[in-house]
Design an enzyme around this catalytic site. Structure first.
Site, short mmCIF file in Angstrom:
data_model
loop_
_atom_site.label_atom_id
_atom_site.label_comp_id
_atom_site.label_asym_id
_atom_site.label_seq_id
_atom_site.Cartn_x
_atom_site.Cartn_y
_atom_site.Cartn_z
N LYS A 86 19.93 42.47 48.54
CA LYS A 86 19.19 42.62 47.28
C LYS A 86 17.80 41.98 47.31
O LYS A 86 16.87 42.50 46.69
CB LYS A 86 20.00 42.03 46.11
CG LYS A 86 21.25 42.83 45.77
CD LYS A 86 21.95 42.26 44.55
CE LYS A 86 23.28 42.94 44.32
NZ LYS A 86 23.96 42.46 43.11
N ALA A 145 23.89 28.59 39.88
CA ALA A 145 22.43 28.78 39.81
C ALA A 145 21.94 29.60 41.00
O ALA A 145 20.83 29.41 41.49
CB ALA A 145 21.74 27.41 39.77
N THR A 158 24.76 21.71 42.54
CA THR A 158 23.52 21.11 43.02
C THR A 158 22.50 21.18 41.88
O THR A 158 21.92 22.24 41.62
CB THR A 158 22.99 21.90 44.25
OG1 THR A 158 24.08 22.10 45.15
CG2 THR A 158 21.86 21.17 44.92
P1 ATR Z 1 25.17 34.45 44.22
O1 ATR Z 1 24.06 35.33 44.72
O2 ATR Z 1 26.50 35.13 44.09
O3 ATR Z 1 24.79 33.72 42.98
P2 ATR Z 1 24.65 32.13 45.83
O4 ATR Z 1 23.19 32.32 45.66
O5 ATR Z 1 25.20 31.78 47.17
O6 ATR Z 1 25.46 33.42 45.41
O7 ATR Z 1 25.13 31.04 44.76
C1 ATR Z 1 26.45 30.60 44.69
C2 ATR Z 1 26.58 29.69 43.48
O8 ATR Z 1 27.95 29.27 43.36
C3 ATR Z 1 25.76 28.42 43.55
O9 ATR Z 1 25.38 28.05 42.25
C4 ATR Z 1 26.79 27.42 44.14
O10 ATR Z 1 26.49 26.07 43.84
P3 ATR Z 1 25.45 25.27 44.78
O11 ATR Z 1 24.06 25.71 44.39
O12 ATR Z 1 25.70 23.85 44.46
O13 ATR Z 1 25.81 25.62 46.20
C5 ATR Z 1 28.02 27.86 43.40
N1 ATR Z 1 29.27 27.46 44.05
C6 ATR Z 1 29.83 27.99 45.15
N2 ATR Z 1 31.00 27.41 45.44
C7 ATR Z 1 31.21 26.49 44.47
C8 ATR Z 1 32.27 25.56 44.18
N3 ATR Z 1 33.33 25.47 44.97
N4 ATR Z 1 32.14 24.76 43.11
C9 ATR Z 1 31.06 24.87 42.31
N5 ATR Z 1 30.03 25.71 42.51
C10 ATR Z 1 30.11 26.52 43.58
#
Ligand code: ATR
Length: 262
Positions: free
Chosen positions: A66, A127, A152
């Site tokens: 994307k 985020a 984060t």
């Molecule tokens: P997408 O495009 O689907 O949004 P991404 O850009 O990889 O995928 O973002 C994944 C999101 O899920 C992020 O906000 C991530 O948090 P971090 O920024 O701290 O990495 C969050 N996320 C993934 N696994 C998680 C978990 N086990 N607990 C809480 N947040 C999680």
């Protein structure tokens, strides 16, 4: 003549877009063929150009392309510019256009449930790209306060900084997951935690009245907790259908009704 469409991604086998678009076509009388294209990870641009040079009309873009689609387009809609990601492509007079229909798909799915967005207070968990794509459409649909909570914190703060000028009608703020509290009309899980099977722990002092899980077809600790609280909740199938309807509308100028496909 049969119009040619496709969805491009890697992997792509799991995509439900072809069945949705064929169902819309059957309902609206559009003559189309919609296929899946698996592009090599380093082959998005070549594969896309080949598709359009062979007369393809429109293409959906899914993970992980994307952002590349966003940079490839000659012309972008406002919501695609803000999302910095494109899920819908079309070619017109040699110009490649890009839009992002994910956010409007979510809004349409929420509205089809009868959940009110006007003046709403929304909590979004996560985020990443999924969150970025939905904020502007949610604000356009009337959201007044959006809190982005992320594991984060810095990433949520960055997102708020990037988007605040585009959504001045709403109050945007960022918190860490450990700061979750307060009352919201709607909580949206836009983390990839359900996709990886990780649990999200929502504290007791966090109150929300509706719950939307963007993922679908997966167990979700977020939905489990919403159900335990007896809050109306749903997985993301409606959003998937909603984004497909918006793409279909751009390409074919006829809009299927979401409720017919849920
Ligand atoms: P997408 O495009 O689907 O949004 P991404 O850009 O990889 O995928 O973002 C994944 C999101 O899920 C992020 O906000 C991530 O948090 P971090 O920024 O701290 O990495 C969050 N996320 C993934 N696994 C998680 C978990 N086990 N607990 C809480 N947040 C999680």
């Amino acid at each position: 003549m049969t119009k040619q469409f496709a969805v491009i991604g890697n992997p792509i086998e799991q995509s439900r877009s072809p069945e949705l678009h064929h169902a819309f076509a059957a309902k609206t009388g559009v003559d189309l063929n919609y296929k899946k294209i698996l592009a090599p990870l380093d082959g998005f641009e070549t594969t896309t150009k080949t598709f359009f040079s062979q007369g393809g009309i429109g293409m959906n873009v899914t993970v992980p392309f994307k952002e590349q689609a966003f940079t490839l387009c000659d012309q972008l809609t406002e919501r695609a510019k803000i999302a910095k990601a494109v899920n819908t492509l079309w070619m017109q007079d040699g110009t490649l256009y890009g839009d992002n229909t994910d956010g409007q798909g979510l809004v349409a799915a929420i509205q089809a449930l009868g959940w009110n967005l006007e003046n709403s207070r929304i909590l979004i968990l996560g985020a990443g790209g999924a969150t970025r794509g939905v904020i502007y459409p949610l604000v356009q649909a009337g959201a007044k306060k959006i809190v982005i909570a992320n594991r984060t914190l810095a990433r949520a703060e960055q997102l708020v900084n990037d988007l605040k000028d585009a959504v001045v009608q709403a109050e945007l703020s960022a918190i860490g997951l450990e700061q979750l509290s307060g009352e919201f009309d709607l909580a949206i899980n836009a983390t990839s935690a359900s996709l990886t099977g990780d649990a999200l722990q929502l504290p007791e002092n966090l109150i929300f009245h509706h719950a939307y899980e963007m993922a679908y077809g997966k167990p979700s600790s977020f939905l489990d907790q919403a159900q335990a609280r007896q809050v109306p909740s749903t997985d993301g199938f409606g959003m998937l259908v909603g984004q497909a309807i918006e793409a279909f509308y751009i390409w074919n100028a006829v809009k299927p009704e979401l409720k017919d496909f849920l």
